[in-house]
Write an enzyme that holds these catalytic residues in place. Sequence first.
Site, mmCIF file in Angstrom:
data_model
loop_
_atom_site.group_PDB
_atom_site.id
_atom_site.type_symbol
_atom_site.label_atom_id
_atom_site.label_comp_id
_atom_site.label_asym_id
_atom_site.label_seq_id
_atom_site.Cartn_x
_atom_site.Cartn_y
_atom_site.Cartn_z
ATOM 1 C CG HIS A 135 31.985 90.664 31.327
ATOM 2 N ND1 HIS A 135 31.018 89.862 31.893
ATOM 3 C CD2 HIS A 135 31.750 90.639 29.986
ATOM 4 C CE1 HIS A 135 30.233 89.386 30.944
ATOM 5 N NE2 HIS A 135 30.649 89.851 29.777
ATOM 6 C CB CYS A 171 31.884 88.478 37.910
ATOM 7 S SG CYS A 171 30.439 87.893 37.019
#
Length: 613
Positions: free
Chosen positions: A404, A460
């Site tokens: 992430h 991301c």
Amino acid sequence: MEKIYVKIYELSGLEDKDNFSCYIKIYWQNKKYKSCILQKNPYKFNEIFLLPIDIKNNVKDEKNNILSIEVWSSGILNNNKIAYTFFELDHIRRERISSEKINLIDVVKKCTLQISVHIINNNQDILFCNIKDIFGNNKNDKEIHDAILKYGGNERHIIKELRKEKEIGQYNNIYFNDYVNVLNTDPSQNYIYNDMPKITPNNIYNNMNNDQTNHTYLKAPNSLYNNENTIYSSNVHYSTYMNNSPTYKNSNNMNHVTNMYASNDLHNSNHFKPHSNAYSTINYDNNNYIYPQNHTNIYNRASPGSDQTLYFSPCNQKKALLIGINYYGTKYELNGCTNDTLRMKDLLVTKYKFYDSSNNIVRLIDNEANPNYRPTRRNILSALMWLTRDNKPGDILFFLFSGHGSQEKDHNHIEKDGYNESILPSDFETEGVIIDDELHKYLIQPLNEGVKLIAVVDSCNSGSSIDLAYKYKLKSKKWKEDKNPFHVICDVTQFSGCKDKEVSYEVNTGQIAPGGSLVTAMVQILKNNMNTPSIITYEYLLHNIHAHVKQHSNQTVTFMSSQKFNMNRLFDFEHIIKNKNNQLGQIINKYIEKNKSKNKNKLKHELKNLFFF
């Protein structure tokens, strides 16, 4: 709710000639679970499965519920079951299986699978299982439970207590190596740049009322750019702001003077010009080509499209740090990040001749039994120190992060969009994230001239996650310099899964084990060209990755570099080009007062909370 905690370690017992691709299938309560596919023996899976137990609480249901574990071979035309084993649920309750080697029932081949199978109710049970797997029968259940209660779930302290050691020592079947030795070592002082910006554990910056920030001043030699061969010794006169600066020597006997000056006051600080602080052992010819001592330039021409000298060391080292975080048992759980590390490791070893050794390749994954090799914030920073330690001209380094990513507000007012990009360790909720400034400090700034680093960040908001100075625009085929670039002396390139304001997705087509969009595309393209490396240029690779990713999602693959170069340059782990930046360190062209648009500001905060991948 009760769950079955299954940990698959390693498949062994197959003959050397049985070098086919293998994967594990698990069947439980009409559901099928599948591991990643490993392509060669030994098959070290190191994967965890959490299987919910949804039955009535009676003996008959316990016996009728069967956990089946099968080994399958993966072929081009079809897959075949090789061997299997099974356990009744009541057997799992009665007899715990802790890191045991099970002789499987053979269908095609005889083989052995090392596994652990436990019933768990909460995270404390998982902690108990992990520690039990480490110590086996050397520690009884009471000793482990007492240690857990004493240290409140701090696994590192629990293991110290059980081993009666002052420092974390050797674990079962795991030996000390360079990475473990770095764990409790403070970062060495950077002799090329000052720390920029100042990093605090909680990413909190003091005295921000006056838009204050830290500066980085250049301490690299002017002679890198003017054909001089200067010796800088301890007797050379220092300027006023360097009076107390120590001189350090690195492994190549190059003298460096550290500039300790860093001001938090923008109104009273001055930008100093670089001083002649030359590498004492580097020689230059009339064309400003650099020939480091004890290293040989074996090429008579540069890489295609490049007019720069290449470095080559006959004793160079290749090191890789691979980080994959699936965030097991959390609301942010992913499926393919640990698979990405396995795929990339296989590519580095088989195609690019990295040594398959724990001294050359370190993997941090969150289902690892040894806590030193889990991707906590502390371990990631320690691993970055391991990767860059004792680097020298000719060394080749590789960095992968799959997990992430998010964004944090930039209190230094340097980032164009007002936000720092960040990666999320497995313990980010308690220990915090790692922002791009920290990644730059630990991963980029320690690298010497003549060192090459290739970074892949599949998360991301990853576009500029290691703060490189130049971005390549694939559409216009032009380079664009960052608003406030940090120029470095090494040769660094970065592939990112998406732009800073985008999300990056996983790919799960059912044909292969799930993985990140960028890593899946990159590995497939490079493996498809296994025997034709001469056609793989950066332009070719970036274009094909972009096309491959667009088939599955709308994210935009981003490519950045420490310097501009011709994109016809070969993508490889051999050629290292001379850095031609004529300035080093942080260049502040404009401080960012605020975001240009409230809508953009709102979008950033929304993206910060997105955890698709």
